[in-house]
Design an enzyme around this catalytic site. Structure first.
Site, PDB file in Angstrom:
ATOM      1  N   TYR A   1       5.235   2.327  -6.361  1.00  0.00           N
ATOM      2  CA  TYR A   1       6.191   3.428  -6.266  1.00  0.00           C
ATOM      3  C   TYR A   1       7.613   2.879  -6.358  1.00  0.00           C
ATOM      4  O   TYR A   1       7.828   1.677  -6.530  1.00  0.00           O
ATOM      5  CB  TYR A   1       5.946   4.237  -4.993  1.00  0.00           C
ATOM      6  CG  TYR A   1       4.554   4.816  -4.952  1.00  0.00           C
ATOM      7  CD1 TYR A   1       4.033   5.500  -6.054  1.00  0.00           C
ATOM      8  CD2 TYR A   1       3.728   4.649  -3.840  1.00  0.00           C
ATOM      9  CE1 TYR A   1       2.747   6.009  -6.040  1.00  0.00           C
ATOM     10  CE2 TYR A   1       2.431   5.155  -3.814  1.00  0.00           C
ATOM     11  CZ  TYR A   1       1.949   5.837  -4.916  1.00  0.00           C
ATOM     12  OH  TYR A   1       0.670   6.333  -4.903  1.00  0.00           O
TER      13      TYR A   1
ATOM     14  N   ARG B   1       6.330  -0.474   4.672  1.00  0.00           N
ATOM     15  CA  ARG B   1       5.074  -0.816   3.990  1.00  0.00           C
ATOM     16  C   ARG B   1       5.401  -1.524   2.683  1.00  0.00           C
ATOM     17  O   ARG B   1       6.219  -1.035   1.891  1.00  0.00           O
ATOM     18  CB  ARG B   1       4.223   0.417   3.707  1.00  0.00           C
ATOM     19  CG  ARG B   1       3.030   0.106   2.790  1.00  0.00           C
ATOM     20  CD  ARG B   1       1.966   1.172   2.793  1.00  0.00           C
ATOM     21  NE  ARG B   1       1.056   1.006   3.927  1.00  0.00           N
ATOM     22  CZ  ARG B   1      -0.114   1.650   4.052  1.00  0.00           C
ATOM     23  NH1 ARG B   1      -0.512   2.495   3.116  1.00  0.00           N
ATOM     24  NH2 ARG B   1      -0.874   1.463   5.104  1.00  0.00           N
TER      25      ARG B   1
ATOM     26  N   SER C   1      -3.622   5.384   8.979  1.00  0.00           N
ATOM     27  CA  SER C   1      -2.822   5.039   7.807  1.00  0.00           C
ATOM     28  C   SER C   1      -2.504   6.290   6.982  1.00  0.00           C
ATOM     29  O   SER C   1      -3.293   7.243   6.961  1.00  0.00           O
ATOM     30  CB  SER C   1      -3.599   4.037   6.946  1.00  0.00           C
ATOM     31  OG  SER C   1      -2.786   3.492   5.937  1.00  0.00           O
TER      32      SER C   1
END
Length: 375
Positions: A180, A228, A21
């Site tokens: 984000y 993601r 990851s």
């Protein structure tokens, strides 16, 4: 489905279902990859992972999470990254890159790696949390950026994807999680816009769909595209699993091959029930309702746990971070535990080391510059 089954995604074959990851390394200057990144990422490829992701790689200098993050906003970044992708491929793994824009969570002073003692680091972290999560103290990028700015963001992701291809990456993942920029647009907690990018579900998902569409146009048709997401904000009235399922149904036809299912990050007020495998159900439900491939991530640490996730159909790959920090060769030891024959980095040294640890791989195969394959 077995942990060491191959997985074909478009024209890319993963040698097993174990993925490294993305992990922030705080080891770049001006976005450039260094020897640190070569060793960190390369050792996990040697250790048997099938797909090795970089940390969140900024598509613009202002899109960095910290000043010491990797970047891919200029052509000069390509060759240092290409050095890493060549090495990863030589070990039989696929190099992946996560493209990201930090949005309001970008930080451009007091780099973590230069703070010295623990007290200084804690002060920096506390200040960063306060700034990143304050909805009143800092204008959300999802609200503050204009139409021209949105077009520039899409262009930045496209240019980054082109550079990623030139650098030799085999998989691109678009980062739309953890508070984000793209997640800011998705979540009704952070998206306060009143134009076509805010309000309704259709509007809040518009930018993610535009980025996916634009990246897919320039990313090779033969190569996988991952997304993601934070499957839930863990806050009532925020982004949730039902919306994540709907988003997956939107982006699948646009060319996304796998949904990487994380969670949280939009607000410090979230009550997250952190425990082993706590995010796995999100991957399972999105997989069940959409038919898309999914990745499970979050406190996956043991062979039995990882294998069960796949056998029970809850995900198609498992992504590990902390466990790869503890043990870069985790897949090799897991293969031994599950009784799976697997290639090892060096025939003579691996044999001696394995015997000294009581491990008995069925067969050893040297790499010596050529891709490793399961035997």
């Amino acid at each position: 489905m077995h942990l060491f089954d191959e997985l074909q995604v478009r024209e890319v074959t993963l040698r097993n279902r174990i993925v490294v990851s993305p992990m922030c390394e705080y080891s770049s200057t001006d976005g450039f990859a260094t020897d640190w990144h070569l060793v960190h990422l390369g050792s996990r490829a040697v250790g048997g992972a099938s797909l090795v992701f970089t940390e969140a790689c900024a598509v613009s200098p202002e899109g960095r999470i910290s000043p010491e993050d990797l970047g891919i906003w200029k052509d000069e970044h390509i060759e240092p990254l290409a050095r890493i992708t060549r090495f990863i491929r030589e070990q039989g793994a696929i190099p992946g890159i996560q493209l990201a824009h930090a949005g309001r969570k970008g930080k451009h002073d007091a780099p973590l790696g230069r703070l010295g003692n623990g007290t200084g680091i804690q002060r920096w972290l506390d200040a960063r949390r306060a700034q990143c999560h304050s909805l009143r103290g800092r204008v959300s990028a999802s609200r503050g950026v204009g139409r021209s700015g949105i077009r520039e963001i899409v262009k930045a992701f496209v240019a980054a994807a082109r550079r990623a291809c030139l650098a030799g990456f085999g998989v691109v993942e678009i980062h739309s999680a953890h508070g984000y920029l793209l997640h800011e647009f998705l979540s009704p907690l952070s998206n306060q816009r009143r134009d076509s990018y805010g309000g309704s579900f259709e509007n809040r998902t518009r930018l993610v769909c535009e980025v996916v569409t634009a990246v897919r146009r320039v990313w090779p048709e033969s190569a996988p595209l991952f997304l993601r997401i934070s499957a839930t904000d863990w806050i009532d009235g925020g982004w949730d699993l039902a919306q994540s399922v709907q988003l997956a149904k939107l982006v699948g036809p646009l060319g996304v091959d796998l949904i990487d299912c994380s969670s949280g990050g939009i607000s410090p007020g979230a009550k997250i029930p952190v425990r082993s495998g706590y995010q796995v159900p999100f991957a399972g439900e999105i997989r069940r309702q959409t038919g898309l491939l999914t990745g499970a991530v979050g406190l996956i640490t043991t062979a039995a746990q990882a294998h069960a996730i796949l056998q029970e159909g809850k995900a198609d790959v498992v992504l590990l971070a902390r466990e790869f920090l503890r043990q870069p060769y985790w897949p090799l030891y897991v293969a031994n535990e599950l009784g799976v024959p697997i290639s090892w980095p060096s025939a003579s040294r691996a044999r001696r080391h394995a015997r000294s640890r009581g491990l008995k791989p069925a067969r050893f195969q040297t790499l010596h510059g050529r891709p490793a394959r399961h035997t």
